[in-house]
Design a protein around this motif. Structure first.
Motif, PDB file in Angstrom:
ATOM      1  N   ASP A 106      41.101  35.420  49.829  1.00 51.33           N
ATOM      2  CA  ASP A 106      42.064  36.468  49.490  1.00 51.33           C
ATOM      3  C   ASP A 106      42.859  36.951  50.705  1.00 51.33           C
ATOM      4  O   ASP A 106      43.511  37.993  50.658  1.00 51.33           O
ATOM      5  CB  ASP A 106      41.359  37.652  48.833  1.00 51.33           C
ATOM      6  CG  ASP A 106      40.403  38.360  49.792  1.00 51.33           C
ATOM      7  OD1 ASP A 106      40.057  37.763  50.835  1.00 51.33           O
ATOM      8  OD2 ASP A 106      39.993  39.494  49.493  1.00 51.33           O
TER       9      ASP A 106
ATOM     10  N   LEU B 172      48.194  46.985  44.756  1.00 46.81           N
ATOM     11  CA  LEU B 172      47.357  45.798  44.937  1.00 46.81           C
ATOM     12  C   LEU B 172      47.277  45.009  43.638  1.00 46.81           C
ATOM     13  O   LEU B 172      47.260  43.775  43.656  1.00 46.81           O
ATOM     14  CB  LEU B 172      45.954  46.185  45.405  1.00 46.81           C
ATOM     15  CG  LEU B 172      45.008  45.008  45.669  1.00 46.81           C
ATOM     16  CD1 LEU B 172      45.611  44.028  46.678  1.00 46.81           C
ATOM     17  CD2 LEU B 172      43.654  45.513  46.157  1.00 46.81           C
ATOM     18  N   GLU B 173      47.224  45.714  42.494  1.00 47.08           N
ATOM     19  CA  GLU B 173      47.205  45.024  41.209  1.00 47.08           C
ATOM     20  C   GLU B 173      48.476  44.208  41.021  1.00 47.08           C
ATOM     21  O   GLU B 173      48.452  43.101  40.482  1.00 47.08           O
ATOM     22  CB  GLU B 173      47.058  46.041  40.064  1.00 47.08           C
ATOM     23  CG  GLU B 173      45.731  46.780  40.039  1.00 47.08           C
ATOM     24  CD  GLU B 173      44.566  45.832  39.841  1.00 47.08           C
ATOM     25  OE1 GLU B 173      44.747  44.810  39.165  1.00 47.08           O
ATOM     26  OE2 GLU B 173      43.478  46.109  40.373  1.00 47.08           O
TER      27      GLU B 173
ATOM     28  N   PHE C  35      50.365  36.859  42.618  1.00 44.69           N
ATOM     29  CA  PHE C  35      49.658  35.745  43.252  1.00 44.69           C
ATOM     30  C   PHE C  35      48.909  34.915  42.210  1.00 44.69           C
ATOM     31  O   PHE C  35      48.890  33.674  42.293  1.00 44.69           O
ATOM     32  CB  PHE C  35      48.678  36.269  44.315  1.00 44.69           C
ATOM     33  CG  PHE C  35      49.282  36.390  45.688  1.00 44.69           C
ATOM     34  CD1 PHE C  35      48.905  35.530  46.709  1.00 44.69           C
ATOM     35  CD2 PHE C  35      50.236  37.358  45.955  1.00 44.69           C
ATOM     36  CE1 PHE C  35      49.457  35.638  47.981  1.00 44.69           C
ATOM     37  CE2 PHE C  35      50.802  37.477  47.223  1.00 44.69           C
ATOM     38  CZ  PHE C  35      50.415  36.615  48.239  1.00 44.69           C
ATOM     39  N   ASP C  36      48.285  35.577  41.230  1.00 47.08           N
ATOM     40  CA  ASP C  36      47.570  34.844  40.175  1.00 47.08           C
ATOM     41  C   ASP C  36      48.519  33.960  39.378  1.00 47.08           C
ATOM     42  O   ASP C  36      48.193  32.823  39.031  1.00 47.08           O
ATOM     43  CB  ASP C  36      46.857  35.821  39.223  1.00 47.08           C
ATOM     44  CG  ASP C  36      45.611  36.436  39.842  1.00 47.08           C
ATOM     45  OD1 ASP C  36      45.138  35.918  40.871  1.00 47.08           O
ATOM     46  OD2 ASP C  36      45.126  37.452  39.296  1.00 47.08           O
TER      47      ASP C  36
ATOM     48  N   ALA D  71      53.373  34.638  47.572  1.00 47.67           N
ATOM     49  CA  ALA D  71      52.586  34.049  46.483  1.00 47.67           C
ATOM     50  C   ALA D  71      52.916  32.576  46.304  1.00 47.67           C
ATOM     51  O   ALA D  71      52.024  31.741  46.078  1.00 47.67           O
ATOM     52  CB  ALA D  71      52.851  34.810  45.187  1.00 47.67           C
TER      53      ALA D  71
ATOM     54  N   ASN E  23      48.142  41.095  43.153  1.00 50.40           N
ATOM     55  CA  ASN E  23      47.205  40.165  42.521  1.00 50.40           C
ATOM     56  C   ASN E  23      47.828  39.475  41.314  1.00 50.40           C
ATOM     57  O   ASN E  23      47.628  38.275  41.107  1.00 50.40           O
ATOM     58  CB  ASN E  23      45.934  40.910  42.093  1.00 50.40           C
ATOM     59  CG  ASN E  23      45.018  41.208  43.260  1.00 50.40           C
ATOM     60  OD1 ASN E  23      45.040  40.506  44.268  1.00 50.40           O
ATOM     61  ND2 ASN E  23      44.210  42.241  43.141  1.00 50.40           N
TER      62      ASN E  23
ATOM     63  N   ARG F 293      46.617  37.682  50.200  1.00 51.20           N
ATOM     64  CA  ARG F 293      46.828  38.871  49.378  1.00 51.20           C
ATOM     65  C   ARG F 293      46.610  40.139  50.194  1.00 51.20           C
ATOM     66  O   ARG F 293      47.362  41.105  50.080  1.00 51.20           O
ATOM     67  CB  ARG F 293      45.897  38.842  48.165  1.00 51.20           C
ATOM     68  CG  ARG F 293      46.125  37.628  47.278  1.00 51.20           C
ATOM     69  CD  ARG F 293      45.152  37.621  46.107  1.00 51.20           C
ATOM     70  NE  ARG F 293      45.262  36.375  45.354  1.00 51.20           N
ATOM     71  CZ  ARG F 293      45.234  36.288  44.033  1.00 51.20           C
ATOM     72  NH1 ARG F 293      45.064  37.367  43.310  1.00 51.20           N
ATOM     73  NH2 ARG F 293      45.343  35.122  43.440  1.00 51.20           N
ATOM     74  N   ARG F 294      45.558  40.119  51.012  1.00 52.12           N
ATOM     75  CA  ARG F 294      45.256  41.305  51.808  1.00 52.12           C
ATOM     76  C   ARG F 294      46.341  41.554  52.848  1.00 52.12           C
ATOM     77  O   ARG F 294      46.726  42.700  53.098  1.00 52.12           O
ATOM     78  CB  ARG F 294      43.885  41.149  52.478  1.00 52.12           C
ATOM     79  CG  ARG F 294      42.715  41.275  51.510  1.00 52.12           C
ATOM     80  CD  ARG F 294      41.375  41.337  52.216  1.00 52.12           C
ATOM     81  NE  ARG F 294      40.995  40.055  52.803  1.00 52.12           N
ATOM     82  CZ  ARG F 294      41.073  39.760  54.097  1.00 52.12           C
ATOM     83  NH1 ARG F 294      41.544  40.654  54.958  1.00 52.12           N
ATOM     84  NH2 ARG F 294      40.696  38.568  54.543  1.00 52.12           N
TER      85      ARG F 294
ATOM     86  N   ALA G  36      49.321  42.993  50.981  1.00 56.73           N
ATOM     87  CA  ALA G  36      49.066  44.382  50.590  1.00 56.73           C
ATOM     88  C   ALA G  36      49.150  45.322  51.786  1.00 56.73           C
ATOM     89  O   ALA G  36      49.661  46.440  51.679  1.00 56.73           O
ATOM     90  CB  ALA G  36      47.694  44.489  49.927  1.00 56.73           C
TER      91      ALA G  36
END
Length: 202
Positions: free
Chosen positions: A181, A91-92, A98-99, A162, A95, A184-185, A188
């Motif tokens: 989010d 997940l990191e 995506f960030d 992303a 993130n 992202r979810r 994931a």
């Protein structure tokens, strides 16, 4: 809003401030907003001063692309480091990518580069992306001598998600009543299934 007063800057300061301003203009107004005149007005220098540092508007835009691609590479390298050391890394990883594409501006940057037709600007990202594939292979206990096609596809899946989320995610989420989010979810949740589809050896 009052514009900055003109002041003496070293060449390095002038370039750094110009690129920071150009990035803000890109994120707020798109590629067409990144002009010598707009950047000069924002940081309080003359048009001629920016021409001295960058040569032309194209030179400024190319320098901005280079700066943002370097930041994207750094973000991917950071994701690789976390993937190799952090138990919660999947997940990191999502993130981090995506960030980079949203807040970091890589989504708009990638669209800009793609539309310009000069993909050579993305060449510095190649090594970072390849390192990301290898790190995922190591995390899953796969061999790294031969490329794992499914892992490469998984990275493509994350990056495309992303990229799309950075460009049009907000209005689409609004239309569908989804949380910020949500993309992202979804990514994931699908990633383990995606990776499980890889061919297994006996």
């Amino acid at each position: 809003m009052e514009k900055p007063r003109r002041r003496r800057r070293s060449p390095e300061e002038a370039r750094r401030e110009a690129l920071a301003s150009a990035r803000i203009l890109l994120l707020s107004g798109g590629p067409n907003a990144v002009t010598l005149a707009a950047v000069a007005a924002e940081i309080g220098v003359t048009h001629a001063n920016l021409i001295h540092h960058f040569g032309s508007a194209a030179g400024l835009q190319s320098a901005l692309m280079g700066s943002m691609v370097a930041d994207l590479s750094d973000a991917l390298d950071a994701a690789v480091d976390r993937l190799r050391t952090d138990e919660g890394a999947p997940l990191e990883l999502i993130n981090a990518v995506f960030d980079a594409f949203s807040a970091g501006g890589a989504g708009r940057l990638a669209a800009w580069i793609a539309l310009s037709g000069d993909l050579s600007h993305l060449e510095p990202v190649r090594e970072a992306v390849q390192s990301l594939v290898i790190a995922i292979q190591e995390k899953l206990g796969l061999g790294v001598d031969l490329p794992d096609e499914t892992v490469g596809s998984a990275v493509l899946f994350i990056a495309l998600g992303a990229f799309g989320d950075a460009l049009i995610g907000a209005p689409l989420r609004g239309m569908l009543g989804q949380s910020e989010d949500a993309s992202r979810r979804v990514t994931a949740s699908l990633l383990p299934t995606f990776l499980a589809m890889r061919p297994r050896t006996a």
